[in-house]
Design a protein around this motif. Sequence first.
Motif, PDB file in Angstrom:
ATOM      1  N   PRO A   2       0.922  -1.269  -0.075  1.00  0.00           N
ATOM      2  CA  PRO A   2       0.070   0.009  -0.134  1.00  0.00           C
ATOM      3  C   PRO A   2       0.814   1.279   0.158  1.00  0.00           C
ATOM      4  N   ARG A   3       0.280   2.348  -0.492  1.00  0.00           N
ATOM      5  CA  ARG A   3       0.900   3.680  -0.340  1.00  0.00           C
ATOM      6  C   ARG A   3       0.905   4.473   0.935  1.00  0.00           C
ATOM      7  N   GLU A  21       4.146   2.562  -4.923  1.00  0.00           N
ATOM      8  CA  GLU A  21       3.682   1.058  -4.421  1.00  0.00           C
ATOM      9  C   GLU A  21       4.878   0.448  -3.413  1.00  0.00           C
ATOM     10  N   PHE A  45      -8.935   6.711  -2.042  1.00  0.00           N
ATOM     11  CA  PHE A  45      -8.906   5.645  -1.190  1.00  0.00           C
ATOM     12  C   PHE A  45      -9.863   4.541  -1.775  1.00  0.00           C
ATOM     13  N   SER A  46     -10.807   4.614  -2.591  1.00  0.00           N
ATOM     14  CA  SER A  46     -11.428   3.721  -3.144  1.00  0.00           C
ATOM     15  C   SER A  46     -10.820   3.245  -4.545  1.00  0.00           C
ATOM     16  N   GLU A  48      -7.117   3.325  -4.763  1.00  0.00           N
ATOM     17  CA  GLU A  48      -5.767   3.111  -4.525  1.00  0.00           C
ATOM     18  C   GLU A  48      -5.641   2.275  -2.816  1.00  0.00           C
ATOM     19  N   LYS A  49      -4.738   1.617  -2.669  1.00  0.00           N
ATOM     20  CA  LYS A  49      -4.699   1.070  -1.193  1.00  0.00           C
ATOM     21  C   LYS A  49      -3.475   2.143  -0.385  1.00  0.00           C
ATOM     22  N   ILE A  51      -2.029   2.924   3.238  1.00  0.00           N
ATOM     23  CA  ILE A  51      -1.880   2.225   4.585  1.00  0.00           C
ATOM     24  C   ILE A  51      -1.690   3.234   5.836  1.00  0.00           C
TER      25      ILE A  51
END
Length: 138
Positions: A2-3, A21, A45-46, A48-49, A51
């Motif tokens: 995750p980013r 990433e 956020f919908s 891309e992941k 953290i």
Amino acid sequence: MPRIIAIDYGLKRTGIAVTDELQIIASGLTTVPSDSVINFLKDYFSKEKVIEVLIGEPKQMNGLPSESTPIIEKFVSDFKTQFPNMKVIRVDERFTSKMAFQTMIDSGLSKKQRKNKGLVDEIAATILLQDYLTRKMI
């Protein structure tokens, strides 16, 4: 992987930076009007992941909270309400705007380009994020 995102929240504009990433390189993502940043993040956020999110913490030279602290604290509270499972890390943002402006000069941007306050905010967020990544690797 995750980013990680960094947010340089301001009264009018918010600069946003993001890692790749592998969480090695910070890059400017965008600048959005501060009143729409939560909606922008919901959409991001919908897709891309992410953290964790770094949010700048404004301080005076003596380390005490700055005048803009109440505005940013309200944003942090709103952010945590909207994204309760997202890890939030507060980072000292002293000098980031000055460093961003100097970066623009060093990059050879024209005076007209350096007047783009949105770009300054985006670069400031990128500096926050790259500094965090550097300290994290040590």
